[in-house]
Scaffold this motif. Structure first.
Motif, PDB file in Angstrom:
ATOM      1  N   CYS A   1       9.073 -59.787  28.572  1.00 23.37           N
ATOM      2  CA  CYS A   1      10.047 -58.846  29.146  1.00 23.37           C
ATOM      3  C   CYS A   1       9.379 -57.490  29.370  1.00 23.37           C
ATOM      4  O   CYS A   1       8.825 -56.899  28.443  1.00 23.37           O
ATOM      5  CB  CYS A   1      11.244 -58.682  28.211  1.00 23.37           C
ATOM      6  N   VAL A   2       9.435 -57.037  30.615  1.00 20.56           N
ATOM      7  CA  VAL A   2       8.782 -55.760  30.948  1.00 20.56           C
ATOM      8  C   VAL A   2       9.797 -54.601  30.873  1.00 20.56           C
ATOM      9  O   VAL A   2       9.511 -53.497  31.344  1.00 20.56           O
ATOM     10  CB  VAL A   2       8.111 -55.815  32.335  1.00 20.56           C
ATOM     11  N   ASP A   3      10.933 -54.860  30.298  1.00 24.66           N
ATOM     12  CA  ASP A   3      11.947 -53.832  30.054  1.00 24.66           C
ATOM     13  C   ASP A   3      12.320 -53.066  31.324  1.00 24.66           C
ATOM     14  O   ASP A   3      12.513 -51.852  31.281  1.00 24.66           O
ATOM     15  CB  ASP A   3      11.423 -52.860  28.975  1.00 24.66           C
TER      16      ASP A   3
ATOM     17  N   LEU B   1      16.499 -54.676  35.076  1.00 22.05           N
ATOM     18  CA  LEU B   1      17.125 -55.207  36.279  1.00 22.05           C
ATOM     19  C   LEU B   1      18.252 -56.182  35.931  1.00 22.05           C
ATOM     20  O   LEU B   1      19.277 -56.250  36.618  1.00 22.05           O
ATOM     21  CB  LEU B   1      16.063 -55.909  37.153  1.00 22.05           C
ATOM     22  N   CYS B   2      18.062 -56.928  34.830  1.00 28.79           N
ATOM     23  CA  CYS B   2      19.106 -57.878  34.416  1.00 28.79           C
ATOM     24  C   CYS B   2      20.406 -57.145  34.069  1.00 28.79           C
ATOM     25  O   CYS B   2      21.488 -57.691  34.239  1.00 28.79           O
ATOM     26  CB  CYS B   2      18.626 -58.732  33.235  1.00 28.79           C
ATOM     27  N   VAL B   3      20.286 -55.919  33.587  1.00 27.58           N
ATOM     28  CA  VAL B   3      21.486 -55.130  33.260  1.00 27.58           C
ATOM     29  C   VAL B   3      22.084 -54.565  34.553  1.00 27.58           C
ATOM     30  O   VAL B   3      23.305 -54.580  34.743  1.00 27.58           O
ATOM     31  CB  VAL B   3      21.133 -53.978  32.286  1.00 27.58           C
TER      32      VAL B   3
ATOM     33  N   GLN C   1      12.945 -62.994  39.754  1.00 31.62           N
ATOM     34  CA  GLN C   1      12.215 -62.227  40.771  1.00 31.62           C
ATOM     35  C   GLN C   1      11.170 -61.326  40.114  1.00 31.62           C
ATOM     36  O   GLN C   1      10.063 -61.163  40.612  1.00 31.62           O
ATOM     37  CB  GLN C   1      13.190 -61.406  41.615  1.00 31.62           C
ATOM     38  N   VAL C   2      11.537 -60.763  38.942  1.00 31.03           N
ATOM     39  CA  VAL C   2      10.575 -59.908  38.219  1.00 31.03           C
ATOM     40  C   VAL C   2       9.399 -60.765  37.734  1.00 31.03           C
ATOM     41  O   VAL C   2       8.233 -60.390  37.885  1.00 31.03           O
ATOM     42  CB  VAL C   2      11.270 -59.205  37.025  1.00 31.03           C
ATOM     43  N   MET C   3       9.710 -61.924  37.188  1.00 34.56           N
ATOM     44  CA  MET C   3       8.654 -62.816  36.677  1.00 34.56           C
ATOM     45  C   MET C   3       7.723 -63.259  37.808  1.00 34.56           C
ATOM     46  O   MET C   3       6.508 -63.329  37.645  1.00 34.56           O
ATOM     47  CB  MET C   3       9.270 -64.048  35.984  1.00 34.56           C
ATOM     48  N   ASP C   4       8.318 -63.537  38.989  1.00 35.02           N
ATOM     49  CA  ASP C   4       7.488 -63.924  40.146  1.00 35.02           C
ATOM     50  C   ASP C   4       6.511 -62.801  40.484  1.00 35.02           C
ATOM     51  O   ASP C   4       5.334 -63.037  40.771  1.00 35.02           O
ATOM     52  CB  ASP C   4       8.373 -64.194  41.383  1.00 35.02           C
TER      53      ASP C   4
ATOM     54  N   SER D   1      12.497 -68.154  34.363  1.00 38.60           N
ATOM     55  CA  SER D   1      13.433 -68.546  33.295  1.00 38.60           C
ATOM     56  C   SER D   1      13.195 -67.848  31.966  1.00 38.60           C
ATOM     57  O   SER D   1      13.285 -68.466  30.910  1.00 38.60           O
ATOM     58  CB  SER D   1      13.436 -70.063  33.085  1.00 38.60           C
ATOM     59  N   LEU D   2      12.881 -66.553  32.025  1.00 39.39           N
ATOM     60  CA  LEU D   2      12.920 -65.772  30.782  1.00 39.39           C
ATOM     61  C   LEU D   2      14.409 -65.630  30.404  1.00 39.39           C
ATOM     62  O   LEU D   2      14.771 -65.615  29.239  1.00 39.39           O
ATOM     63  CB  LEU D   2      12.284 -64.400  31.011  1.00 39.39           C
ATOM     64  N   ILE D   3      15.239 -65.517  31.452  1.00 39.27           N
ATOM     65  CA  ILE D   3      16.685 -65.669  31.259  1.00 39.27           C
ATOM     66  C   ILE D   3      17.059 -66.951  31.995  1.00 39.27           C
ATOM     67  O   ILE D   3      16.590 -67.180  33.112  1.00 39.27           O
ATOM     68  CB  ILE D   3      17.481 -64.493  31.857  1.00 39.27           C
TER      69      ILE D   3
HETATM   70  S1  SF4 Z   1      15.043 -58.530  34.127  1.00 39.94           S
HETATM   71 FE1  SF4 Z   1      13.764 -59.751  32.794  1.00 39.94          FE
HETATM   72  S2  SF4 Z   1      11.979 -58.512  32.508  1.00 39.94           S
HETATM   73 FE2  SF4 Z   1      13.505 -57.129  33.298  1.00 39.94          FE
HETATM   74  S3  SF4 Z   1      14.478 -56.297  31.467  1.00 39.94           S
HETATM   75 FE3  SF4 Z   1      15.650 -58.090  32.046  1.00 39.94          FE
HETATM   76  S4  SF4 Z   1      14.762 -59.708  30.811  1.00 39.94           S
HETATM   77 FE4  SF4 Z   1      13.283 -58.045  30.795  1.00 39.94          FE
END
Ligand code: SF4
Ligand code: SF4
Length: 457
Positions: A257-259, A262-264, A293-296, A303-305
């Protein structure tokens, strides 16, 4: 859970400005919603055997499901259907969490796939909407807000009409539309009351329906366990989170997770899924698409989430259709099959026959012996029916004391009649005879009863 997400510290409403990120889940949900919306708006006009697909006419106590008409006499089917529905909801939630909310619930579909899209189309994405709301009432703001709310009212009006058509039937709705208002005051007022309610829900109340009003979210928290599939953040893989650094992490101490938050930012209920499963999560999958999209972008696996159970994250269980889920699905299938059997095997007409109390039998002219019977005939169809009672044995004669007459749709009729048997045919004190309910010469229901007579043997 961070207290009441819908409220700011000063007690005012925390207005949500979710970003929209179109990923694979968004596309699947969009396709499902197109299908759903076509079905919803066309539903009252579709017919099976001349009957609507679905009618919930609580006013006339008439219900139609897939062309099958149900009346208050079918109350046991409604009780059974309610029980099956309740069990299915519980089992489905234990196995798949709040998947219903994100994919099927009309509230989410209309909010995210209709009203949100209109809002974005007119006012722009999250930042633009926020700026517009915070800014002064310029000409541009007045035009945009007027256009948006006019469209909201129009869509709410269409939903209200369709909703009413599911209650009173499409024919009655068309009458309200084409005939003078004075002839249909109640219908006219109902349409506008529903329109205002839907408009307020989608323009003002919004995610509060899911987070504060709907009881299903609360039910979810007591039903899910470590095996339940829910939208979840894989904290084993993601933590410790940290911003991307241009320097390599030589000891690989950081999680994925790069914090970026975006998920929020995309969450329509404003929660941070990284804090664990929360009752405000409607499983809309927006955070999955955003994080993918962030992982890509950073070259990490997707699928981190994702859809995970607690055990999939902690114990690295494989994402599979487990024996437990198969068991639950089997129970749901059996329950629905049983209900389906009862619904589709039920007859359109019903008859209950009872021998009259009092005299056991009567001697009739011509060598006949008779018994008197009372019968109640129930017409479960949507048309008045003229019926007749006959017997299987051609030697048996029926003579009415009180004829049933036409049986009104959804109604019942009582009849009193003699069943007459030639005395020569009676060989026992009690004979079982079969009586038929005939509609246009066709047997629609049969019933067995006892015939009492003096024996000849
Ligand atoms: S979108 Fe993914 S990488 Fe970015 S904060 Fe959320 S869990 Fe972490
Ligand atoms: S946490 Fe994710 S799935 Fe849950 S409501 Fe927010 S965006 Fe949707």
């Amino acid at each position: 859970m961070d207290g009441l997400l819908a409220a700011k510290e000063n007690g005012k409403r925390q207005w949500m400005y979710p970003l929209v990120r179109k990923g694979r889940f968004y596309k699947w949900r969009s396709w499902l919603s197109y299908f759903y919306l076509i079905f919803f708006f066309a539903g009252p006009f579709l017919r099976i055997n001349g009957q609507p697909l679905l009618l919930l006419n609580v006013i006339d106590r008439q219900f139609v499901l897939l062309g099958q008409v149900f009346w208050p006499q079918d109350i046991f089917l409604f009780v059974l259907a309610s029980l099956v529905f309740l069990v299915c909801v519980v089992i489905f939630t234990i196995a798949f969490g709040r998947i219903f909310c994100g994919w099927i619930c009309p509230q989410t579909i209309f909010m995210e796939m209709v009203f949100r899209k209109i809002e974005i189309w007119i006012e722009g994405d999250a930042n633009k909407r926020k700026k517009l709301d915070a800014g002064a009432w310029t000409r541009e703001k007045i035009i945009k807000k007027t256009a948006k709310h006019a469209l909201f009212v129009l869509i709410s009006f269409l939903i209200a009409n369709t909703f009413l058509a599911y209650i009173i039937g499409s024919e009655s709705l068309v009458k309200i539309i084409v005939e003078p208002v004075t002839a249909h005051w109640v219908g006219f007022i109902s349409i506008w009351v529903f329109t205002i309610v839907f408009y307020l829900i989608y323009s003002q109340v919004r995610e509060l329906v899911c987070t504060l009003i709907c009881p299903y979210g609360r039910l979810q928290s007591v039903l899910i366990d470590e095996h339940t599939l829910v939208v979840a953040y894989d904290d084993v893989r993601g933590e410790p989170r940290g911003k991307l650094s241009r320097y390599a992490d030589p000891f690989n101490l950081k999680g994925d997770c790069v914090d970026c938050s975006l998920c929020v930012a995309v969450c329509p209920t404003g929660i941070d899924i990284r804090k664990g499963t929360q009752i405000e999560c409607i499983n809309c999958t927006a955070c999955i698409d955003a994080c993918d999209q962030v992982m890509d972008k950073i070259g990490k696996p997707r699928s981190l989430i994702g859809y995970f159970s607690e055990n999939m994250i902690r114990l690295k269980e494989k994402p599979s259709f487990t024996g437990r889920m198969m068991g639950y699905t089997a129970v749901i299938t059996v329950l629905i099959a049983v209900l389906g059997y009862f619904i589709f095997s039920r007859s359109d007409m019903d008859i209950t026959v009872m021998r009259s109390a009092g005299m056991l039998y009567q001697q009739q002219p011509g060598g006949y012996v008779s018994n008197i019977y009372n019968a109640e005939i129930i017409n479960k169809t949507n048309q008045d029916k003229v019926i007749r009672i006959g017997a299987d044995d051609p030697a048996v004669k029926i003579s009415y004391i009180q004829a049933p007459g036409p049986v009104a749709k959804g109604g019942s009729a009582k009849t009193v009649f003699f069943v007459m048997l030639p005395a020569s045919k009676v060989h026992a004190a009690k004979t079982t005879i079969k009586l038929n309910l005939l509609l246009g010469g066709k047997v629609v229901q049969s019933v067995k009863t006892n015939f009492i007579a003096p024996t000849n043997d």
